[in-house]
Enzyme design. Structure first.
Site, PDB file in Angstrom:
ATOM      1  N   CYS A 207      26.954 -49.470 -22.525  1.00 48.57           N
ATOM      2  CA  CYS A 207      26.504 -50.625 -21.628  1.00 48.57           C
ATOM      3  C   CYS A 207      27.508 -51.581 -21.204  1.00 48.57           C
ATOM      4  O   CYS A 207      27.653 -52.426 -20.234  1.00 48.57           O
ATOM      5  CB  CYS A 207      25.408 -51.553 -22.595  1.00 48.57           C
ATOM      6  SG  CYS A 207      26.419 -52.220 -24.398  1.00 48.57           S
TER       7      CYS A 207
ATOM      8  N   GLU B 157      19.401 -56.674 -25.843  1.00 50.09           N
ATOM      9  CA  GLU B 157      20.701 -56.348 -25.387  1.00 50.09           C
ATOM     10  C   GLU B 157      20.606 -55.385 -24.377  1.00 50.09           C
ATOM     11  O   GLU B 157      20.087 -54.113 -24.737  1.00 50.09           O
ATOM     12  CB  GLU B 157      21.735 -56.118 -26.330  1.00 50.09           C
ATOM     13  CG  GLU B 157      23.052 -56.204 -26.051  1.00 50.09           C
ATOM     14  CD  GLU B 157      23.821 -54.768 -25.398  1.00 50.09           C
ATOM     15  OE1 GLU B 157      23.767 -54.538 -24.269  1.00 50.09           O
ATOM     16  OE2 GLU B 157      24.015 -53.836 -26.350  1.00 50.09           O
TER      17      GLU B 157
ATOM     18  N   THR C 135      17.370 -52.324 -19.064  1.00 53.57           N
ATOM     19  CA  THR C 135      16.569 -53.404 -18.774  1.00 53.57           C
ATOM     20  C   THR C 135      14.933 -53.311 -18.225  1.00 53.57           C
ATOM     21  O   THR C 135      14.237 -54.291 -18.510  1.00 53.57           O
ATOM     22  CB  THR C 135      17.447 -54.003 -17.458  1.00 53.57           C
ATOM     23  OG1 THR C 135      18.651 -54.305 -17.559  1.00 53.57           O
ATOM     24  CG2 THR C 135      16.684 -55.270 -16.767  1.00 53.57           C
TER      25      THR C 135
ATOM     26  N   ASN D  70      23.240 -44.014 -27.263  1.00 48.75           N
ATOM     27  CA  ASN D  70      24.507 -44.191 -26.954  1.00 48.75           C
ATOM     28  C   ASN D  70      25.557 -44.376 -28.060  1.00 48.75           C
ATOM     29  O   ASN D  70      26.570 -43.850 -28.359  1.00 48.75           O
ATOM     30  CB  ASN D  70      24.962 -45.081 -25.622  1.00 48.75           C
ATOM     31  CG  ASN D  70      24.480 -46.413 -25.611  1.00 48.75           C
ATOM     32  OD1 ASN D  70      23.825 -46.767 -26.368  1.00 48.75           O
ATOM     33  ND2 ASN D  70      25.284 -47.330 -24.816  1.00 48.75           N
TER      34      ASN D  70
END
Length: 488
Positions: free
Chosen positions: A290, A256, A236, A157
């Site tokens: 995010c 992250e 995740t 992204n």
């Protein structure tokens, strides 16, 4: 300049300071997410290539660690200058490889340059600290040392920035680096950075890029014995798996991960300002960040006014080809993402959400969607969307907003809007998240500020001296300056 001349150079891996073909039998074709045109096909890296990359990084790192801090500073500064000089090329790659708007692509280059400039100070911060001892005649010295080699896995992204954020502090601290960028964005997430560092004069082998398919290499990139730290930015679910692997192999991990970020609009907020910020924080890069706003909680007293203002501002957004400078919302990264989000929208509507606006879908292009009367349990609010869908949730009180915000397993970023700034900070500190902003939207990053999340949003922090902590270790060396008596 045609696509072929722009992208044909990106067909090779960067290992040991050489541009070389991967030895896997597999290939991967990089496509423009807007029109699905082919950009380039690369021969993938094999497990053997990954081993070679780590071996080269280890060999080069031993010399790099011993270089003067000023040499490492100079490399960082040259790299920042090269990146600035190649801005037009990088922006073109970002718009065509990742679907970034021109504005988002330029911002990503700005963020990356700022990070490199910030990290150029790291070599000068690796100081030796001297502390007294309880033993007479002893001096305790605490040395900050590079860990050795760092493995970096970056996402699709914000590929340039999120790779830069890990690569450059690791190098500045004296480490070698091996990068595995996302297959969908292997140029902007890895190869262009290698080219920039090569032009800046990085020693051969110190930074390597392996473009590989996880279905072939499995966990080899993480489990290889050489890297002492794995830096991962992504989902995740994958982060949990990488954390388990690192725990088993006693490696340090910096994660992250995802976010389910909230904006809380309190009853004393300025509706127009809050709506403007919410539209930006929701639809920037199609919501594929995010830190994007995923849930917008609005006090019932302001709800109708906010929804109306939000809808009016959303109507001004231009959707289409991201190379058009006026376009704000471009394509999602692939059709799978579109189909998943459409499924969540449909299910949320079945559960009682009101569809105020549902634009057209054409391939990977989704026009903005606005859902009202959403609840926290609906799929569009419960899941991290990574798409241009605004879920606006009414709340009866500040206390309810805080409770609902904290029900999520995620805790990355967030936003509070209020006319009482001190009270906004009080509310912000009650949200279980790594970052939160009063009277601003949730998408913020500054090179000298700690970036990271709580709960399922990750472990560790990037930025400033916090990046130094992630990519170094400390060593205690004591010096006994006077004879120490022993009972033997």
């Amino acid at each position: 300049m045609t696509t072929a001349t722009t992208f044909s150079q990106w067909q090779k891996q960067y290992i040991g300071g050489e541009w070389t073909c991967g030895t896997s039998e597999g290939t991967s074709t990089n496509r423009n997410p807007f029109d699905q045109s082919e950009l380039v096909t690369i021969q993938l890296a094999s497990v053997q290539d990954i081993d070679q990359a780590y071996q080269e990084a280890k060999k080069a790192q031993s010399n790099w660690q011993r270089t003067k801090p000023e040499e490492r500073v100079a490399l960082m500064k040259r790299a920042a200058e090269v990146m600035a000089n190649r801005r037009a090329e990088i922006v073109d790659i970002l718009t065509r490889e990742t679907g970034s708007s021109v504005a988002k692509a330029n911002a990503e280059v700005d963020f990356a340059i700022a990070d490199i400039q910030e990290f150029s100070s790291i070599p000068l911060k690796m100081n030796t600290e001297v502390r007294p001892s309880v033993i007479p005649g002893k001096e305790n010295r605490i040395y900050r040392m590079p860990v050795g080699v760092v493995g970096v896995i970056s996402p699709f992204n914000f590929p340039l920035y999120l790779s830069t954020r890990a690569i450059f502090p690791a190098l500045a601290a004296g480490n070698g680096v091996v990068v595995k960028p996302d297959l969908q964005t292997f140029i902007s997430g890895g190869l262009i950075i290698a080219s920039i560092l090569e032009e800046a004069g990085i020693p051969k082998g110190l930074m390597n890029v392996t473009v590989a398919d996880v279905s072939e290499i499995g966990d080899a990139f993480v489990e290889h014995p050489i890297p002492k730290v794995i830096s991962f930015t992504g989902s995740t679910a994958v982060g949990r798996h990488i954390s388990e692997l690192c725990g088993k192999n006693l490696k340090k991990v910096a994660l992250e991960l995802g976010g389910n970020n909230v904006m809380i609009v309190l009853e004393d907020a300025d509706v127009n300002e809050a709506a403007s910020a919410a539209v930006f924080g929701k639809f920037l890069h199609q919501g594929q960040i995010c830190m994007s706003l995923n849930r917008i909680f609005v006090h019932r007293k302001l709800y109708d006014d906010f929804v109306n203002a939000f809808a009016e501002k959303t109507a001004k957004i231009k959707v289409g080809d991201p190379t058009d400078p006026e376009v704000f919302v471009g394509p999602l990264i692939n059709k799978r993402q579109v189909d998943k989000i459409q499924m969540w929208i449909d299910e949320s509507i079945r559960q009682g959400a009101t569809c105020l606006q549902r634009g057209n879908v054409s391939g990977t292009l989704m026009e903005p969607v606005i859902l009202t009367d959403v609840t926290n349990e609906m799929p569009i609010a419960k899941n991290e969307q990574f798409g241009p869908v605004a879920a606006i949730i009414p709340v009866e009180s500040e206390e309810e907003a805080i409770q609902l915000a904290n029900e999520s397993d995620f805790g990355l970023s967030g936003s509070i809007f209020t006319s009482d700034l001190d009270h906004g900070v009080e509310v912000a500190l009650q949200i279980h998240t790594g970052m939160i902003h009063v009277n601003d939207q949730s998408v913020n990053c500054e090179s000298h500020i700690p970036f990271g999340g709580e709960k399922s949003s990750g472990l560790g922090r990037y930025g400033g001296e916090w990046s130094l902590d992630e990519f170094t270790t400390v060593r205690w060396v004591s010096v006994q300056k006077e004879t120490r008596p022993f009972p033997f």
